[in-house]
Design a protein around this motif. Structure first.
Motif: not given
Length: 732
Positions: A116-132
């Protein structure tokens, strides 16, 4: 033989490992032993650095903390009991005596946390639409977290989390009001893993930001001798009176509670000295263990270092820690006063003696040797009162403990010792209190480096030695981190429960159910209770409080205080707020009842630790400790109906406070006497029954019930006074 002997740090550590399952690590061999030790020290060093020189970004800070904690759990807690009884030798399948599967689980868990800290910069785009990959990583963390919690704390909390998760997934199949749309596994992982509403939520944040630092401070303060000083003071104040060692236990636990928010650590430290003394003067073994257990649970509600739940309250209520400390003062007093009065009546009933002069410590000598150990506590309180952050206060206290421990001796201090201690404390004061501008972090680091250089010069060139060695400080860092493992896993697992509540909205539904039941009960009570004594609204609130308190106690049978508090605050506190209770008061009600978890069988950690030292049957000791805690069980009801008792609640007046405080004190005395069966003499059944009714009236708000309660006490006191008088001599 003296009662208050010197505390032995190694012995205390062995006792904690023996009686506290959260500190019972599996036996390992090199290289696992060294790796675990230095990972624990690194965890403490990380928190020490961030407390003094600036926290990391929220998600990163929580992630690093959780990765350390969960990864370490798989190395130090075995999957089953057999591994503790039959340790494995080091091999390719068990490096360092730890099975290869546990190494892999630890690495997988830590990697999924740090994802989660590693992908934090993209986290806003992942919430609600998580990748596999998000779902896979989240699933790994979810499952390994439950296993880590099971290993470190047992089955109850993981089963509660699994039950809530099943509710989230199977929502359409539930009946009536509990029915909801349901969530898919992907949606559930998205909410629990990618947002701050679940595993990475407030509970983990509070443990990583506040709790860890104060636990470490408590360990350091004990190691330099402050705990011993408190015990010596307690023995001098209370030891000479009837049942002296038991009263020393209460006073000692209260004073030690200012350093430690852990019931088990309190029970082991104070009980190792007071329990043998209680048995020696005549207390039953079960009662001796119960006294220490009941007293020790108060450590979680004793300012300035309260239990983890108090720091959670800061976040939930968005109030300062100073507010929580002020609100905790009177409830903490009532806790210890309730235990004190019951054991006082017990001592009088059985004619138990106090300590003799030979058994008493020499307070003047103890103060002469240990007064410098008070400096860290004074600094910590000063920073808290000044309005600075709690973690900066803990950083200052920890640093001051190290300075006092390494630069001052118990006797024979030279001018060099005092000069080095003063210089280092002056630098610490600048770091803690100084306004150093925009470059404050770099300036603080520079000052800290100067302090380290000066200290090294004093030790190497000046030959200065302290009351403890450098190895003791390193050991304290290791031990402080050990305390963080189980509570860290519990905080993350409770995050799952909170996540389900926010995802499904079940909290509002439970609030509605509790309110409906409370109204129905109030309707029945209104038939038999006159309207001038209680309104329907008051009876509804009373019924809701009784149900909430009972659930808190039942939950405490299986899970520890912190987890109990979080779950109950999430589910039940909104109900109390809806019924007109101030949020601060509602949280304290749940917090106070949650403290009973550590003396509520069958999972009563403080009682079992005390029973082990007393050589008594654990379940009987737990039941006895619960009985000793009953004298204070009415106190939360008092501050709900009269919030002035919390000092900082809205509507505070000194008149209300004085009346409520007086009624509460007399009510606790009456209830303690009734439960003990002794006031001035052996009590008859009618006297005990009358005192129970009087106690209920005395703690009720208002002048009329207080007056009625006092009136009921009068005939009992007169009867007891008459029974206690020696018979008149027969004439002639």
């Amino acid at each position: 033989m003296t009662t208050t002997t010197e505390l032995d740090d190694r012995k205390l550590q062995e006792l904690e490992e023996k009686f506290d399952p959260e500190m019972r690590f599996r036996p390992t061999v090199p290289p696992a032993t060294q790796l675990v030790k230095w990972l624990l020290i690194a965890l403490s060093a990380f928190h020490y650095y961030t407390a003094g020189f600036g926290l990391l970004r929220e998600t990163t800070h929580r992630g690093v903390h959780l990765a350390f904690v969960l990864g370490l759990i798989f190395l130090v807690f075995a999957a089953g009991k057999k591994a503790y009884e039959n340790p494995r030798a080091s091999s390719w399948l068990a490096p360092g005596g730890v099975p290869l599967v546990d190494w892999l689980l630890g690495l997988a868990c830590a990697a999924s946390v740090l994802y989660i800290p590693y992908v934090f910069d993209d986290l806003a785009f992942r919430v609600g639409n998580p990748s596999t990959l998000d779902v896979i990583a989240g699933s790994v963390l979810f499952l390994t977290l439950l296993e880590a919690t099971r290993r470190s704390m047992g089955w109850p909390l993981p089963l509660i989390a699994i039950g809530f998760t099943a509710y989230a997934l199977a929502g359409p199949y539930f009946p009536g009001l509990l029915k909801h749309a349901g969530a898919s596994w992907s949606q559930m992982i998205n909410h629990q893993y990618l947002t701050s509403q679940g595993i990475y939520g407030v509970a983990v944040g509070v443990v990583a930001t506040y709790v860890f630092h104060f636990v470490l401070f408590g360990v350091m303060a004990t190691r330099i001798g402050l705990g011993q000083l408190f015990l010596d003071i307690a023995s001098t104040v209370a030891g000479r009176y009837a049942g002296g060692p038991a009263k020393v236990s209460v006073f000692g636990s209260a004073m030690f509670g200012t350093l430690s928010g852990s019931s088990v650590a309190n029970a082991v430290t104070v009980g190792s000295l007071t329990i043998p003394a209680m048995i020696r003067v005549g207390y039953r073994r079960e009662f001796a263990g119960a006294v220490e257990a009941a007293s020790s649970t108060g450590g979680q509600i004793t300012p300035p270092v309260l239990g983890a739940a108090a720091f959670l309250m800061v976040e939930f209520l968005n109030v300062s820690y100073q507010t929580i400390i002020a609100a905790a003062v009177v409830p903490a007093f009532m806790h210890f006063f309730g235990v004190f009065m019951q054991l006082h009546f017990e001592a009088k009933r059985y004619g138990l003696r106090g300590l003799t002069e030979e058994e008493m410590p020499k307070l003047r000598e103890s103060l002469r040797q240990r007064w410098p150990t008070l400096v860290p506590l004074v600094l910590l309180i000063a920073i808290l009162v000044s309005g600075r952050t709690p973690y900066l206060a803990a950083f200052t206290g920890i640093t001051s403990c190290a300075i006092i421990g390494l630069t001052t001796r118990t006797q024979g201090n030279t001018a060099g010792n005092w000069a080095l201690a003063l210089v280092l404390h002056a630098l610490l004061a600048v770091i803690a209190f100084g306004n150093l501008g925009s470059q404050s972090e770099m300036i603080k680091l520079g000052l800290f480096a100067c302090g380290v250089a000066i200290a090294l010069a004093g030790w190497k060139l000046g030959g200065i030695t302290g009351r403890v060695g450098h190895g003791v400080v390193v050991e304290a860092l290791e031990t402080g981190a050990k305390y963080a493992l189980a509570v860290g896993a519990a905080a993350a697992t409770v995050g799952i429960v909170i996540g389900v509540v926010t995802l499904t909205g079940v909290g509002f539904k439970i609030s509605y159910i509790i309110t409906s039941w409370a109204q129905a009960i109030a309707g029945g009570l209104a038939v038999v209770i006159p309207a001038w004594m209680a309104t329907t609204q008051g009876l509804t609130l009373f019924a809701a409080l009784v149900m909430t308190g009972m659930v808190c106690i039942l939950m405490g049978c299986g899970i520890p205080t912190t987890a109990n508090y979080i779950i109950m605050v999430t589910v039940a506190a909104p109900t109390l707020v809806q019924l007109g209770v101030q949020p601060l008061v509602a949280h304290f009600f749940v917090f106070y009842y949650g403290v009973l978890a550590d003396i509520t069988p069958p999972v009563a950690l403080a009682a079992y630790a005390a029973a082990g030292m007393a050589g008594s049957e654990p379940f009987k000791t737990g039941n006895m400790a619960f009985r000793l805690g009953l004298a204070k069980v009415l106190v939360p009801f008092v501050f709900v109906f009269s919030p002035s008792l919390l000092l900082v609640a809205k509507g505070f007046t000194w008149g209300d406070f004085a009346l409520t405080f007086f009624g509460c004190v007399v009510g606790i005395v009456a209830l303690a006497a009734a439960l003990s069966g002794y006031l001035l003499a052996e009590m008859r059944k009618w006297e005990r029954l009358v005192l129970v009714v009087a106690a209920l009236l005395l703690i009720a708000p208002g002048l009329l019930p207080t007056a009625l309660g006092l009136a009921l006490c009068v005939p009992v006191v007169l009867s007891q006074w008459a029974a206690s008088r020696p018979p008149a001599p027969v004439p002639g």
